[in-house]
Design a protein around this motif. Structure first.
Motif, PDB file in Angstrom:
ATOM      1  N   TYR A 151       0.837  -1.204   0.000  1.00  0.00           N
ATOM      2  CA  TYR A 151       0.000   0.000   0.000  1.00  0.00           C
ATOM      3  C   TYR A 151       0.870   1.252   0.000  1.00  0.00           C
ATOM      4  O   TYR A 151       1.128   1.841  -1.043  1.00  0.00           O
ATOM      5  CB  TYR A 151      -0.946  -0.024   1.201  1.00  0.00           C
ATOM      6  CG  TYR A 151      -1.872   1.171   1.291  1.00  0.00           C
ATOM      7  CD1 TYR A 151      -2.592   1.605   0.189  1.00  0.00           C
ATOM      8  CD2 TYR A 151      -2.024   1.857   2.488  1.00  0.00           C
ATOM      9  CE1 TYR A 151      -3.441   2.705   0.267  1.00  0.00           C
ATOM     10  CE2 TYR A 151      -2.880   2.953   2.585  1.00  0.00           C
ATOM     11  CZ  TYR A 151      -3.582   3.374   1.470  1.00  0.00           C
ATOM     12  OH  TYR A 151      -4.429   4.452   1.555  1.00  0.00           O
ATOM     13  N   LYS A 152       1.390   1.657   1.156  1.00  0.00           N
ATOM     14  CA  LYS A 152       2.264   2.816   1.251  1.00  0.00           C
ATOM     15  C   LYS A 152       3.445   2.458   2.146  1.00  0.00           C
ATOM     16  O   LYS A 152       3.335   2.498   3.375  1.00  0.00           O
ATOM     17  CB  LYS A 152       1.519   4.023   1.825  1.00  0.00           C
ATOM     18  CG  LYS A 152       0.426   4.555   0.933  1.00  0.00           C
ATOM     19  CD  LYS A 152      -0.151   5.862   1.457  1.00  0.00           C
ATOM     20  CE  LYS A 152       0.859   6.988   1.328  1.00  0.00           C
ATOM     21  NZ  LYS A 152       0.263   8.308   1.643  1.00  0.00           N
TER      22      LYS A 152
ATOM     23  N   SER B  94       4.110   9.341  -1.673  1.00  0.00           N
ATOM     24  CA  SER B  94       3.113   8.751  -2.566  1.00  0.00           C
ATOM     25  C   SER B  94       3.781   8.120  -3.779  1.00  0.00           C
ATOM     26  O   SER B  94       4.566   8.777  -4.479  1.00  0.00           O
ATOM     27  CB  SER B  94       2.106   9.809  -3.028  1.00  0.00           C
ATOM     28  OG  SER B  94       1.307  10.256  -1.959  1.00  0.00           O
TER      29      SER B  94
ATOM     30  N   THR C  99      -4.620   0.840  -4.715  1.00  0.00           N
ATOM     31  CA  THR C  99      -3.678   1.669  -3.963  1.00  0.00           C
ATOM     32  C   THR C  99      -3.752   3.135  -4.340  1.00  0.00           C
ATOM     33  O   THR C  99      -3.199   3.981  -3.623  1.00  0.00           O
ATOM     34  CB  THR C  99      -2.238   1.173  -4.173  1.00  0.00           C
ATOM     35  OG1 THR C  99      -1.910   1.263  -5.572  1.00  0.00           O
ATOM     36  CG2 THR C  99      -2.092  -0.273  -3.726  1.00  0.00           C
TER      37      THR C  99
ATOM     38  N   GLY D  57      -4.632   5.830  -1.743  1.00  0.00           N
ATOM     39  CA  GLY D  57      -3.695   6.351  -0.753  1.00  0.00           C
ATOM     40  C   GLY D  57      -2.885   7.535  -1.240  1.00  0.00           C
ATOM     41  O   GLY D  57      -2.048   8.059  -0.489  1.00  0.00           O
TER      42      GLY D  57
END
Length: 434
Positions: A64-65, A70, A79, A82
């Motif tokens: 994801y992160k 970013s 994703t 996010g």
């Protein structure tokens, strides 16, 4: 306010110019790879991964992160939700390839612009859109087979070049605190050109050449989902799934047969004996599945694994199966950042990445599966920061091999280099004035 809008328009025009440039390069690109295995299927499949994910062995489905920065992960469009800042990612790739057949070897180098991708948050941390261009497959090979035809010695010369490019537009949305989904609409386009020449090694006989061209252009779909399991305030497990649909896209086929003589001056003027031009066909793409998991401590470390499989046995052109087998593979890797919040010490902010990958490819020759494996490593190098912008340079190296020299096959050793420039910026911010 006027200067703010002017600056915004300049940035949008810049992105549009880059997209137009890369589209032109993709359409007109020639040989960007030298791989005899690219003659199977649609060429070497490149995968929808940016350098920062390639460095971790290609893990992405459950990622994801990894940090507060970013990144655009088009492998799993869930994703996108996010994305908190306007994100631009563009880069280039190079490859040193060595082919071995047991008695001799041959090396080559190829390089190309690789990708451009943009993402905009709609509701920061909840939903975002992304669009861009990236390679889908690459075709590039040239080899000769010596044989006999009747009582004559002949050479069969085979070659291929071209590529398919993917333009995508995607959206990701988070529901609640832990679940997110997303999807991409993808336009796949490009030209694949292959030729087979019969050289009779006899100055009296004519040479013949068959040329086959596929011009591809059509729409496909990919999708993804993730679920997050918190392990406290800073640790979490992320489970992910992504896939692509078994789409049918359009293809225009051209088939040409020519005869020509070769003398001391080179090839003579060819005489066309058969032509079948611009006949319509359908290219049936395979159904793909990816499963991933990662565990991380925010802004410190992350490790994960992916498993993937593809129904390449279903790939067909104009209703004809392409003779491939189903593929599967797995990856593992991770990232470590010593101290993302440190006020001194540049290398404390650097992302250190490593990984590995293993695949049973869709190719089977001489009753032997062609397998591919690689180790990967890379760095995420932060650049100078401004008040509203964050820059990062992502460098990745892949060292691997495909195939082996046993059973009459060719071993392909490669070192791939990927360089990506990532920008996080605060575009479209609404300012308040007293």
């Amino acid at each position: 306010m006027k200067s703010l809008l002017l600056n915004m328009y300049k940035k949008i025009n810049y992105i549009a110019a880059v997209l137009l440039l890369l589209t032109s390069i993709s359409v007109n690109a020639q040989v960007t790879t030298q791989s005899p295995y690219s003659r199977f299927g649609l060429g070497n499949v490149k995968g929808a991964l940016l350098p920062q994910f390639k460095a971790m062995g290609g893990i992405s489905t459950g990622v994801y992160k990894p940090s507060g920065f970013s990144n655009i992960n088009m492998q799993n469009p869930a994703t996108y939700s996010g994305i908190t800042l306007t994100t631009l990612d563009m880069g280039l790739s190079g490859a040193v390839t060595t082919l071995k057949d047991g008695s001799k070897s041959e090396s080559s180098f190829n390089g190309t612009l690789s990708h451009v991708a943009v993402a905009f948050p709609i509701v920061a941390g909840k939903s975002a859109i992304s669009f861009g261009l990236l390679p889908f497959t690459e075709l590039g090979y040239e080899y000769t087979v010596n044989d006999r035809l009747d009582t004559n010695n002949v050479n069969y010369n085979y070659s291929g070049e071209g590529n398919l490019t993917k333009a995508y537009f995607g959206y990701g949305q988070q529901f609640g605190d832990h679940f997110r989904i997303g999807g991409n609409i993808e336009y796949i386009f490009g030209n694949l050109l292959e030729s087979a020449t019969l050289d009779p090694l006899n100055q009296v006989a004519f040479n013949s050449r068959n040329i086959k061209k596929n011009s591809v252009g059509g729409v496909g779909f990919s999708y993804g989902a993730q679920y997050e399991i918190p392990l406290g305030t800073k640790k979490r497990i992320t489970l992910g799934y992504s896939g692509s649909s078994s789409s049918s896209i359009n293809s225009q086929k051209t088939f040409l047969t020519t005869l020509f003589k070769v003398d001391s001056q080179g090839e003579g003027t060819p005489d066309t004996v058969k032509i079948d031009q611009n006949s319509s066909a359908k290219l049936k793409l395979p159904l793909m599945h990816n499963f991933g998991i990662s565990i991380q401590r925010d802004n410190k470390w992350m490790i994960g694994a992916d498993y993937r499989m593809g129904k390449w046995s279903k790939l067909s052109l104009d209703g004809l199966n392409q003779g491939l087998q189903d593929s599967w593979g797995f990856s593992g890797g991770g990232q470590f950042t010593p101290d993302a919040g440190a006020t001194t010490g540049y290398f404390k902010h650097v992302d250190y990445r490593m990984g590995f990958q293993y695949d049973k490819t869709y190719i089977r020759l001489n009753d032997q599966d062609v397998k591919q494996m690689a180790v990967t490593f890379g760095l995420g190098l932060p650049l100078a920061l401004s008040r509203n912008s964050i820059y990062k340079l992502n460098f990745t190296t892949e060292v691997g091999k495909r195939g082996s020299i046993t059973n009459g096959l060719i071993q392909e050793n490669y070192i791939n280099f990927h360089l990506g420039f990532t920008l996080n910026d605060t575009w479209f911010r609404r300012y308040k004035f007293d």
